[in-house]
Every structure is written in C-alpha cells, then in structure tokens.
Design a protein around this motif. Structure first.
Motif, PDB file in Angstrom:
ATOM      1  N   THR A   1      -3.679   6.976  11.395  1.00  0.00           N
ATOM      2  CA  THR A   1      -3.827   5.593  11.874  1.00  0.00           C
ATOM      3  C   THR A   1      -5.006   5.391  12.817  1.00  0.00           C
ATOM      4  O   THR A   1      -5.052   4.384  13.529  1.00  0.00           O
ATOM      5  CB  THR A   1      -2.528   5.137  12.566  1.00  0.00           C
ATOM      6  OG1 THR A   1      -2.226   6.019  13.650  1.00  0.00           O
ATOM      7  CG2 THR A   1      -1.369   5.134  11.587  1.00  0.00           C
TER       8      THR A   1
ATOM      9  N   GLY B   1      -5.987   0.679   4.637  1.00  0.00           N
ATOM     10  CA  GLY B   1      -7.165  -0.114   4.296  1.00  0.00           C
ATOM     11  C   GLY B   1      -8.409   0.471   4.912  1.00  0.00           C
ATOM     12  O   GLY B   1      -8.421   1.558   5.487  1.00  0.00           O
ATOM     13  N   GLY B   2      -9.519  -0.247   4.783  1.00  0.00           N
ATOM     14  CA  GLY B   2     -10.802   0.213   5.314  1.00  0.00           C
ATOM     15  C   GLY B   2     -10.752   0.389   6.815  1.00  0.00           C
ATOM     16  O   GLY B   2      -9.954  -0.236   7.508  1.00  0.00           O
ATOM     17  N   ARG B   3     -11.623   1.243   7.311  1.00  0.00           N
ATOM     18  CA  ARG B   3     -11.612   1.579   8.731  1.00  0.00           C
ATOM     19  C   ARG B   3     -12.225   0.498   9.590  1.00  0.00           C
ATOM     20  O   ARG B   3     -13.255   0.679  10.240  1.00  0.00           O
ATOM     21  CB  ARG B   3     -12.344   2.907   8.957  1.00  0.00           C
ATOM     22  CG  ARG B   3     -11.592   4.115   8.416  1.00  0.00           C
ATOM     23  CD  ARG B   3     -10.310   4.322   9.166  1.00  0.00           C
ATOM     24  NE  ARG B   3      -9.560   5.449   8.594  1.00  0.00           N
ATOM     25  CZ  ARG B   3      -8.296   5.709   8.843  1.00  0.00           C
ATOM     26  NH1 ARG B   3      -7.618   4.904   9.640  1.00  0.00           N
ATOM     27  NH2 ARG B   3      -7.690   6.737   8.315  1.00  0.00           N
ATOM     28  N   GLU B   4     -11.615  -0.649   9.592  1.00  0.00           N
ATOM     29  CA  GLU B   4     -12.015  -1.730  10.503  1.00  0.00           C
ATOM     30  C   GLU B   4     -10.915  -1.905  11.520  1.00  0.00           C
ATOM     31  O   GLU B   4      -9.752  -2.135  11.159  1.00  0.00           O
ATOM     32  CB  GLU B   4     -12.207  -3.033   9.734  1.00  0.00           C
ATOM     33  CG  GLU B   4     -13.393  -3.002   8.773  1.00  0.00           C
ATOM     34  CD  GLU B   4     -14.720  -2.892   9.488  1.00  0.00           C
ATOM     35  OE1 GLU B   4     -14.794  -3.331  10.659  1.00  0.00           O
ATOM     36  OE2 GLU B   4     -15.665  -2.356   8.892  1.00  0.00           O
TER      37      GLU B   4
ATOM     38  N   THR C   1      -8.186   4.202  14.578  1.00  0.00           N
ATOM     39  CA  THR C   1      -8.852   2.895  14.689  1.00  0.00           C
ATOM     40  C   THR C   1      -7.917   1.720  14.428  1.00  0.00           C
ATOM     41  O   THR C   1      -8.313   0.565  14.621  1.00  0.00           O
ATOM     42  CB  THR C   1     -10.100   2.737  13.777  1.00  0.00           C
ATOM     43  OG1 THR C   1      -9.704   2.476  12.433  1.00  0.00           O
ATOM     44  CG2 THR C   1     -11.015   3.945  13.866  1.00  0.00           C
ATOM     45  N   PHE C   2      -6.689   1.963  14.005  1.00  0.00           N
ATOM     46  CA  PHE C   2      -5.748   0.873  13.770  1.00  0.00           C
ATOM     47  C   PHE C   2      -4.803   0.731  14.956  1.00  0.00           C
ATOM     48  O   PHE C   2      -4.510   1.683  15.670  1.00  0.00           O
ATOM     49  CB  PHE C   2      -4.969   1.104  12.479  1.00  0.00           C
ATOM     50  CG  PHE C   2      -5.816   0.966  11.247  1.00  0.00           C
ATOM     51  CD1 PHE C   2      -6.042  -0.290  10.694  1.00  0.00           C
ATOM     52  CD2 PHE C   2      -6.425   2.058  10.672  1.00  0.00           C
ATOM     53  CE1 PHE C   2      -6.841  -0.441   9.571  1.00  0.00           C
ATOM     54  CE2 PHE C   2      -7.236   1.933   9.552  1.00  0.00           C
ATOM     55  CZ  PHE C   2      -7.445   0.677   8.997  1.00  0.00           C
TER      56      PHE C   2
ATOM     57  N   SER D   1       0.826  -1.212   0.000  1.00  0.00           N
ATOM     58  CA  SER D   1       0.000   0.000   0.000  1.00  0.00           C
ATOM     59  C   SER D   1       0.857   1.258   0.000  1.00  0.00           C
ATOM     60  O   SER D   1       0.569   2.221  -0.705  1.00  0.00           O
ATOM     61  CB  SER D   1      -0.933   0.005   1.211  1.00  0.00           C
ATOM     62  OG  SER D   1      -1.849  -1.063   1.153  1.00  0.00           O
TER      63      SER D   1
ATOM     64  N   GLY E   1      -5.200   7.988   5.188  1.00  0.00           N
ATOM     65  CA  GLY E   1      -5.546   6.858   6.027  1.00  0.00           C
ATOM     66  C   GLY E   1      -5.856   5.615   5.224  1.00  0.00           C
ATOM     67  O   GLY E   1      -5.045   4.694   5.112  1.00  0.00           O
ATOM     68  N   SER E   2      -7.045   5.552   4.626  1.00  0.00           N
ATOM     69  CA  SER E   2      -7.523   4.311   4.012  1.00  0.00           C
ATOM     70  C   SER E   2      -6.667   3.843   2.844  1.00  0.00           C
ATOM     71  O   SER E   2      -6.503   2.631   2.648  1.00  0.00           O
ATOM     72  CB  SER E   2      -8.979   4.481   3.564  1.00  0.00           C
ATOM     73  OG  SER E   2      -9.107   5.530   2.617  1.00  0.00           O
ATOM     74  N   ALA E   3      -6.110   4.738   2.053  1.00  0.00           N
ATOM     75  CA  ALA E   3      -5.271   4.320   0.924  1.00  0.00           C
ATOM     76  C   ALA E   3      -3.995   3.634   1.390  1.00  0.00           C
ATOM     77  O   ALA E   3      -3.360   2.903   0.629  1.00  0.00           O
ATOM     78  CB  ALA E   3      -4.918   5.522   0.045  1.00  0.00           C
TER      79      ALA E   3
ATOM     80  N   SER F   1      -6.970  10.475   1.057  1.00  0.00           N
ATOM     81  CA  SER F   1      -6.872   9.354   0.123  1.00  0.00           C
ATOM     82  C   SER F   1      -7.542   9.641  -1.218  1.00  0.00           C
ATOM     83  O   SER F   1      -7.010   9.294  -2.275  1.00  0.00           O
ATOM     84  CB  SER F   1      -7.498   8.098   0.742  1.00  0.00           C
ATOM     85  OG  SER F   1      -6.765   7.662   1.866  1.00  0.00           O
TER      86      SER F   1
END
Length: 234
Positions: free
Chosen positions: A39, A227-230, A41-42, A11, A222-224, A205
C-alpha cells in the motif's frame, strides 16, 4: 460519484481470480498462496477498506510511511510486512511494528534488527532477500544465492528474529521464470537445514503467475490491487 471501496473490491476480485487461475495451472491450491497488499503511497483509509474486504496482510516499503500508517490502523489486527530495502538506522523503528521483514540481505542487518527486536520485546519473522540479478548488478538489494544458507544460520542464532524463508524480486525486462526457479532452489537448500523456513515471497503485479508456478507462498501486489501509484487523500 467515486466509490473507492467498490473500486478496491473489483480489483481484489479480479486479482484473486488471477491467483486462482495461476494456482490451477501450477497444480496448487489457492490456499497455499497468501496475498500481501503493498500500500505504499496510498492512504491509511485504503488499508481500512482492504481490511473490510478480507485482506489481512499489508506491505510497506518505507519506514516513515509504514510507521504512521500502522499507528493509524493499529486496531485492525493486520499482519504488517516490511518489503523495501532496510537501512540499519531504520531497524529500531521498523522493529516496533513489522511482523515480517522481507529484505534481510547482510550480516550487519541481522545484528541490528535482532537488537532492535529485543529492545521492542518482539520476535520478527525474517526473510532472506536473494539477489537474482546476476553478477555486477547493484542497487536493488539481496544476497548472492550461494551465501543464503550462511545468512539463514545467522538469523536462526539471533535472538529477536525467527527465520521464515526467502524473498526475491525478478530482474526487470526478462522472463521471470528462470529467476523464480533459482529462488525455489535456494528455498529448498535453506529448508533442508531449517525446515520451518517455508515462506517464498516472490511475484508482484506483473509476474505473479510465474511466481506461483515456481512455488511462491506470498505475493507482494500493489498496482494490480490499488491502481497506479498516485497518492490518494483520505
């Protein structure tokens, strides 16, 4: 087998290629544009992996999460950016770890953050968050562009803070170009009085190319990258 480091490396490589292409189109050097990895939620383990991959700037939106993550990664020597809306009651905590605050948008916040920075024995680089949403928009923070210079003057006069530049988020569901052009104009106005306020924090992103085209020096991605916000455990 899931390999998070390999995933992040791929990524990051793709993201840096995007930034390089955007800089080429804009006639700029890639070295002019810094990547802030957002970052939220990660897990802190992702911050460590990104640091191993050469990422030096980390952005967080929420104080409680940011403070805990900073404490867990304090040995990495990273630059920590607070990029979310900031409440006065959170200034004391944020001032203990944030090197850069991107979301200064009102006089009372300048005062509170300055007091907190002095109490922590630190000098925080402050960015003025400029609202590009137009009249009547609410909820996303930011000062009216016409008031940015006055707020800049207050930041410069406040012990514990150092004026570093401007920040904005493009309005949703519209072409981001005009908004980022307006931010560039505000940046020029501020730098005419305070030449050291050179940071233009813009672009995420989905719209980083437009931000680079209009002079962004810092991209908040962030997401790019992650990844997705999980939320991820680890």
């Amino acid at each position: 087998m899931f390999d998070r480091r390999t995933e992040l490396a791929a990524s990051l490589s793709a993201l840096r290629e995007r930034i390089d292409r955007a800089c080429e189109v804009a006639g700029r050097e890639s070295s002019e544009v810094a990547l802030v990895a957002v970052t939220k939620t990660f897990a802190a383990s992702d911050v460590r992996l990104l640091a191993e991959l050469g990422v030096t700037d980390v952005g967080e939106n929420r104080d409680a999460e940011a403070a805990a993550k900073h404490a867990e990664c304090a040995d990495l020597g990273l630059v920590w950016h607070f990029v979310g809306q900031l409440q006065r009651r959170r200034c004391r905590s944020v001032a203990t770890y944030a090197d850069v605050v991107h979301s200064i948008d009102r006089p009372e916040l300048v005062d509170a953050l300055g007091v907190a920075a002095q109490a922590a024995g630190r000098v925080i680089a402050g960015l003025i968050q400029v609202s590009l949403d137009g009249a009547g928009a609410t909820g996303r923070g930011g000062i009216d562009p016409d008031r940015a210079l006055a707020l800049a003057t207050q930041i410069v006069a406040t012990p514990g803070l150092a004026l570093a530049g401007v920040m904005a988020v493009a309005p949703p569901d519209t072409d981001p170009g005009p908004a980022f052009l307006r931010l560039a104009e505000v940046s020029t106005q501020v730098r005419a009085t305070f030449p050291g306020a050179a940071i233009v924090s813009a672009g995420m992103s989905a719209d980083l190319e437009a931000a680079v085209l209009h002079g962004a020096t810092h991209l908040r991605v962030g997401s790019a990258l992650l990844g997705g916000r999980e939320p991820r455990v680890g």
